[in-house]
Scaffold this motif. Structure first.
Motif, short mmCIF file in Angstrom:
data_model
loop_
_atom_site.label_atom_id
_atom_site.label_comp_id
_atom_site.label_asym_id
_atom_site.label_seq_id
_atom_site.Cartn_x
_atom_site.Cartn_y
_atom_site.Cartn_z
N ASN A 78 0.80 -1.23 0.00
CA ASN A 78 0.00 0.00 0.00
C ASN A 78 0.83 1.28 0.00
O ASN A 78 0.31 2.35 0.34
N SER A 80 2.61 4.60 -1.47
CA SER A 80 2.06 5.56 -2.43
C SER A 80 2.58 5.27 -3.83
O SER A 80 3.64 4.65 -4.02
N SER A 81 1.84 5.75 -4.83
CA SER A 81 2.24 5.55 -6.22
C SER A 81 3.63 6.11 -6.49
O SER A 81 4.46 5.48 -7.15
N LYS A 82 3.89 7.32 -5.97
CA LYS A 82 5.19 7.93 -6.21
C LYS A 82 6.30 7.13 -5.56
O LYS A 82 7.36 6.90 -6.19
N ASP A 83 6.10 6.69 -4.33
CA ASP A 83 7.13 5.92 -3.65
C ASP A 83 7.41 4.60 -4.37
O ASP A 83 8.56 4.16 -4.46
#
Length: 466
Positions: A78, A80-83
């Protein structure tokens, strides 16, 4: 020093450059085996960001990230998209020699217009630039497919599937690509796996047949194959660690089947007996329908029990098996051939020790009815590399007829994976270009054009009768 992945990437002779840029580069794509979702193609949703487009469901990328010590939270978890994207960028810089490095940069160039190498230093900037391209552009599945010049997509579908989205896609006038189903009966063959009894019940309902015997299973599968055929199917696909072949009486088969329905333990010989009976019957049906039978051989699946129980199958914990395959495969093909039931067949191996086995097996069962009726499938999965593809092409060239090869398919779940066809075609033109430059093959432009265009697209269209 050559420029990084420029227009002549991998093309190391003038002949290779000519073959690629004048013939291969702009040929359409026939993706005769993939794992794209027909539902996602029909719903045609714009992705939220490059992470959703690139990392969602891509076990190739997850596998590399895990090998760099990246926590599962950034793969299937889960974060984040950026991470997640930045962790992938940090991973990619270490993937020297891995086709993932080339695929990613081909896709960045082709779909996002980004020439910057992806690394830890650039991942944040590329994430923002790619997302800006998505916000301002059309990255919906149908658009990506059409803009990639794809004419045929064959998805992978269970016999009990309603094929509703394949039917709906036929009615989308603005979408020029044909999306056809492929018949994948693995769950009916896997009598030894959990859920077999429940699956057989579902198959019976789909075919409107009460299944109480092996003959009932065959009748149900045949009925579903006829339904698939009505929707446009021309391809079946079976996956085995090795091709089973053990014949026995129907009486014994039904005893084996009943044990399987009860979830009782079966020895490998009995599993093979059941699978042999089903596969011989299916081969006959495929031949009757004029389908091609794809057989994928050699995957050792779900090796990590802990991760399988946590995440399920197809998430990056499979590897290569090392069974001996020649004798049972020969007996299987020969039995179908003797009875006049051998369909067009494409043999894929996952272990490169089997390259020569498959390439020589082809010549035993060819027929005047179809050019290269028995095909050596393109380098698959762990062999889908520069070395793997080159070895497959060379082996087929050495032992078969390379000019009649049906060429590349993506075997992918990603809508931007069509860059892999560009990669394959560059490798193909590099190899043939070298042969011509070295004087190993005549510099006959007319014949070379036919061979390159054939392997890129034309041979598949003729072979599958699309």
């Amino acid at each position: 020093m050559n420029a990084f992945m420029d227009k002549d990437f991998l093309l190391d002779t003038e002949c290779a450059k000519k073959l690629f840029h004048e013939y291969a580069e702009n040929m359409p794509i026939c993706d005769y085996h993939c794992h794209l979702s027909p539902k996602e193609i029909y719903e045609n949703k714009q992705p939220e960001d490059i992470t959703q487009l690139w990392l969602s469901g891509d076990h190739y990328k997850w596998r590399a990230m895990r090998s760099c010590g990246v926590d599962e939270e950034y793969c299937t978890g889960n974060a984040s998209s950026k991470d997640k994207f930045i962790k992938f960028g940090e991973t990619l810089q270490y993937c020297i020699g891995n086709p993932l490095y080339h695929w990613a940069h081909i896709e960045l160039q082709k779909y996002f217009g980004i020439d910057t190498p992806l690394s830890a230093k650039t991942a944040g900037d590329i994430y923002e630039r790619a997302n800006e391209a998505i916000r301002n552009g059309d990255f919906r599945p149908q658009s990506l497919i059409v803009n990639s010049n794809v004419k045929i997509v064959c998805t992978t579908d269970d016999p009990i599937d309603t094929l509703e989205y394949h039917k709906l896609l036929k009615e989308v006038d603005s979408f020029s690509c044909k999306v056809l189903p492929s018949f994948r009966p693995d769950k009916a063959l896997n009598i030894n796996l959990a859920g077999f009894s429940e699956y057989i019940e579902a198959l019976g309902k789909a075919a409107d047949i009460k299944i109480e015997s092996v003959d009932d299973v065959i009748n149900a599968l045949n009925k579903r194959a006829e339904y698939f055929n009505e929707v446009g199917c021309k391809v079946s696909d079976q996956a085995f660690d090795y091709v089973p072949f053990k014949e026995c009486s129907r009486e014994k088969l039904d005893k084996i089947f009943k044990k399987g329905l009860k979830g009782e333990e079966l020895d490998q010989k009995d599993i093979d007996r059941y699978r042999t009976a089903i596969m011989l019957a299916l081969g006959k049906k495929y031949n009757e329908l004029g389908w091609a039978m794809e057989i994928h051989i050699g995957a050792l699946r779900n090796n990590n029990t802990k991760m399988f129980e946590k995440l399920g199958p197809d998430v990056g914990f499979d590897s290569i098996d090392d069974h001996e395959i020649a004798q049972p495969l020969s007996r299987f093909l020969d039995t179908l051939c003797k009875e006049g039931n051998l369909p067009k067949t494409i043999l894929f191996n996952l272990n490169d020790k089997d390259n020569v086995v498959l390439a020589t097996m082809l010549g035993n069962f060819q027929s005047a009815e179809t050019a290269s009726k028995i095909q050596f499938g393109p380098a698959w999965w762990f062999l889908d590399t520069m070395d793997g593809m080159t070895a497959q092409l060379k082996t087929l060239g050495n032992l078969g007829v390379l000019g009649k090869f049906v060429g590349m398919e993506t075997d992918s779940r990603s809508f931007t994976s069509y860059g892999r066809h560009d990669y394959f075609r560059r490798i193909l033109c590099r190899l043939i270009g070298r042969w011509v430059e070295d004087g190993w093959y005549a510099n006959d432009e007319e014949v070379l054009k036919e061979i390159i265009c054939g392997i890129s697209y034309d041979n598949a269209i003729k072979y599958f009768e699309f």
